[in-house]
Design an enzyme around this catalytic site. Structure first.
Site, PDB file in Angstrom:
ATOM      1  N   LYS A  20      -7.282 -17.536 -10.411  1.00 34.11           N
ATOM      2  CA  LYS A  20      -6.635 -16.309 -10.910  1.00 34.11           C
ATOM      3  C   LYS A  20      -5.239 -16.183 -10.289  1.00 34.11           C
ATOM      4  CE  LYS A  20      -7.192 -11.967 -12.636  1.00 34.11           C
ATOM      5  NZ  LYS A  20      -7.912 -11.611 -13.870  1.00 34.11           N
ATOM      6  N   ASP A 269      32.003   2.635   6.350  1.00 32.58           N
ATOM      7  CA  ASP A 269      32.697   1.722   7.258  1.00 32.58           C
ATOM      8  C   ASP A 269      31.828   0.482   7.456  1.00 32.58           C
ATOM      9  OD1 ASP A 269      30.777   2.621   8.986  1.00 32.58           O
ATOM     10  OD2 ASP A 269      32.144   3.253  10.565  1.00 32.58           O
TER      11      ASP A 269
HETATM   12  N1  COA Z   1      -6.773 -12.953  -5.471  1.00 38.35           N
HETATM   13  C1  COA Z   1      -6.976 -13.435  -6.719  1.00 38.35           C
HETATM   14  N2  COA Z   1      -7.782 -12.832  -7.627  1.00 38.35           N
HETATM   15  C2  COA Z   1      -8.393 -11.701  -7.241  1.00 38.35           C
HETATM   16  C3  COA Z   1      -8.214 -11.152  -5.963  1.00 38.35           C
HETATM   17  C4  COA Z   1      -7.377 -11.825  -5.056  1.00 38.35           C
HETATM   18  N3  COA Z   1      -7.172 -11.370  -3.836  1.00 38.35           N
HETATM   19  N4  COA Z   1      -8.949 -10.012  -5.869  1.00 38.35           N
HETATM   20  C5  COA Z   1      -9.548  -9.845  -7.051  1.00 38.35           C
HETATM   21  N5  COA Z   1      -9.222 -10.869  -7.894  1.00 38.35           N
HETATM   22  C6  COA Z   1      -9.666 -11.058  -9.277  1.00 38.35           C
HETATM   23  C7  COA Z   1     -11.167 -10.938  -9.434  1.00 38.35           C
HETATM   24  O1  COA Z   1     -11.781 -12.173  -9.196  1.00 38.35           O
HETATM   25  C8  COA Z   1     -11.289 -10.487 -10.848  1.00 38.35           C
HETATM   26  O2  COA Z   1     -11.078 -11.617 -11.680  1.00 38.35           O
HETATM   27  P1  COA Z   1     -11.756 -11.715 -13.138  1.00 38.35           P
HETATM   28  O3  COA Z   1     -11.209 -10.569 -13.925  1.00 38.35           O
HETATM   29  O4  COA Z   1     -11.334 -13.043 -13.637  1.00 38.35           O
HETATM   30  O5  COA Z   1     -13.229 -11.595 -12.898  1.00 38.35           O
HETATM   31  C9  COA Z   1     -10.089  -9.569 -11.025  1.00 38.35           C
HETATM   32  O6  COA Z   1      -9.131 -10.006 -10.065  1.00 38.35           O
HETATM   33  C10 COA Z   1     -10.396  -8.113 -10.794  1.00 38.35           C
HETATM   34  O7  COA Z   1     -10.978  -7.957  -9.535  1.00 38.35           O
HETATM   35  P2  COA Z   1     -11.816  -6.665  -9.116  1.00 38.35           P
HETATM   36  O8  COA Z   1     -13.136  -6.690  -9.815  1.00 38.35           O
HETATM   37  O9  COA Z   1     -10.966  -5.464  -9.313  1.00 38.35           O
HETATM   38  O10 COA Z   1     -12.015  -6.848  -7.564  1.00 38.35           O
HETATM   39  P3  COA Z   1     -13.251  -7.548  -6.836  1.00 38.35           P
HETATM   40  O11 COA Z   1     -14.331  -6.524  -6.669  1.00 38.35           O
HETATM   41  O12 COA Z   1     -13.603  -8.805  -7.497  1.00 38.35           O
HETATM   42  O13 COA Z   1     -12.639  -7.899  -5.432  1.00 38.35           O
HETATM   43  C11 COA Z   1     -11.922  -7.620  -3.202  1.00 38.35           C
HETATM   44  C12 COA Z   1     -12.245  -6.904  -4.519  1.00 38.35           C
HETATM   45  C13 COA Z   1     -11.282  -6.638  -2.224  1.00 38.35           C
HETATM   46  C14 COA Z   1     -13.198  -8.184  -2.603  1.00 38.35           C
HETATM   47  C15 COA Z   1     -10.904  -8.764  -3.528  1.00 38.35           C
HETATM   48  O14 COA Z   1      -9.768  -8.167  -4.090  1.00 38.35           O
HETATM   49  C16 COA Z   1     -10.549  -9.691  -2.394  1.00 38.35           C
HETATM   50  O15 COA Z   1     -11.330 -10.557  -2.045  1.00 38.35           O
HETATM   51  N6  COA Z   1      -9.322  -9.557  -1.833  1.00 38.35           N
HETATM   52  C17 COA Z   1      -8.823 -10.447  -0.811  1.00 38.35           C
HETATM   53  C18 COA Z   1      -9.579 -10.261   0.501  1.00 38.35           C
HETATM   54  C19 COA Z   1      -9.026 -11.151   1.589  1.00 38.35           C
HETATM   55  O16 COA Z   1      -8.628 -12.279   1.365  1.00 38.35           O
HETATM   56  N7  COA Z   1      -9.003 -10.631   2.828  1.00 38.35           N
HETATM   57  C20 COA Z   1      -8.478 -11.338   3.960  1.00 38.35           C
HETATM   58  C21 COA Z   1      -7.017 -11.115   4.144  1.00 38.35           C
HETATM   59  S1  COA Z   1      -6.568  -9.452   4.535  1.00 38.35           S
END
Ligand code: COA
Ligand code: MG
Length: 289
Positions: A20, A269
């Site tokens: 993604k 300035d």
């Molecule tokens: N990078 C890429 N894609 C992401 C993403 C990210 N950080 N966070 C969500 N997505 C994708 C999901 O896989 C989903 O894809 P799809 O539509 O193809 O199924 C879409 O974006 C929508 O996601 P959503 O359902 O709103 O969120 P989620 O419940 O899947 O995930 C989190 C929420 C917080 C768990 C997720 O955003 C995440 O893992 N973030 C990064 C966490 C991380 O790396 N933390 C360590 C560093 S601070």
């Protein structure tokens, strides 16, 4: 230096999120082996990141991998698994000493030499997110392979026993220290994560505040944060037009022998001109003007 207005993390074991991420036109993609990855998935995350680096088209997005903290016991396997696949940079979390950066830099240099890659082509960014990291910023920021300092508010608050708040006063000293040291050593400064990823309004407010403090970018954790954050760290048309006027009118006044003058009711300035030049530099780095 690569423009890093938005630096998007995802767990390194999550192939779907990596796939993604490469469609989002985000400045930097950081595949995480540290806290975004569960303890029993570290090995799988290393292999997944290596596969992504070798097989996926990242386009203009920077390819970063975040290893576990130096001293965690995971860091050596982390860096050794991903380096052969030539990431653009390594992110080291919870940095506390210069020696920890030297450790990683030596391993990277060996990989550069043995693969025939340009020396210093693989960059390092460090997370400064503990009290020790903050008090050692001066030595940490001096390493020549560094491109940027990343401020981690959640880890910092946990480390000092602070309670996070929306206004973020509890981390203000550390946040300011990071941006100040980055400026002193000509590094990028990357601001804290906004974890309420469904709240775009407050994300925009926090990002604008970071930009106003002098940060060059912000860490993000969800696709919905890419647009608002990249916009917050790109000077607006209005900012650019005004900055150009400041520079032009200043030059005209200098030629006439005037140092300070009035523009739209404000005194202009040298410091204001330097600030205007920074705005134009940032616009250029973001592909504008
Ligand atoms: N990078 C890429 N894609 C992401 C993403 C990210 N950080 N966070 C969500 N997505 C994708 C999901 O896989 C989903 O894809 P799809 O539509 O193809 O199924 C879409 O974006 C929508 O996601 P959503 O359902 O709103 O969120 P989620 O419940 O899947 O995930 C989190 C929420 C917080 C768990 C997720 O955003 C995440 O893992 N973030 C990064 C966490 C991380 O790396 N933390 C360590 C560093 S601070
Ligand atoms: Mg962290």
């Amino acid at each position: 230096m690569h423009s890093r207005r938005a630096l998007l993390y995802m767990p390194g074991d999550d192939w779907n999120k990596i796939n993604k991420a490469i469609t989002l036109n985000v400045d930097s993609i950081c595949m995480d082996m540290e806290d975004g990855t569960a303890l029993n998935r570290k090995t799988y995350a290393r292999a997944t990141i290596a596969k992504a680096l070798s097989e996926l088209p990242f386009g203009k997005s920077e390819k970063l991998a975040r290893i576990n903290a130096v001293g965690s016991g995971f860091e050596k396997d982390d860096i050794e698994m991903v380096l052969p696949c030539q990431p653009d940079g390594i992110v080291i979390p919870k940095i506390e000493t210069l020696a920890q950066i030297q450790w990683a830099s030596e391993i990277i240099e060996t990989a550069e030499l043995s693969n025939g890659w340009a020396l210093n082509s693989i960059r390092i960014l460090v997370g400064v997110e503990t009290a020790k990291g903050i008090i050692n910023l001066k030595e940490i920021a001096s390493h020549p392979r560094l491109d940027g300092l990343i401020f981690g508010a959640e880890d910092f608050a946990a480390n000092i026993g602070a309670t996070r708040s929306r206004a973020a006063w509890e981390v203000m000293y550390a946040r300011s220290a990071v941006v100040t040291h980055a400026a002193a050593f000509d590094l990028q400064a990357i601001d804290m994560v906004f974890i309420d990823f469904r709240d775009t309004l407050n994300l925009k407010i926090e990002a604008a505040m970071g930009a106003a403090m002098g940060f060059t970018g912000k860490q993000i954790i969800h696709p919905s944060q890419v647009g608002p954050v990249q916009e917050a760290f790109t000077p607006s048309e209005q900012d650019i037009t005004y900055a150009k006027r400041v520079v032009e009118t200043f030059e005209a006044h200098q030629a006439e022998g005037t140092g300070a003058y009035e523009l739209d009711g404000k005194m202009i300035d040298m410091p204001l001109v330097k600030n205007a030049q920074k705005v134009l530099e940032r616009a250029k780095a973001a592909g504008k003007n």
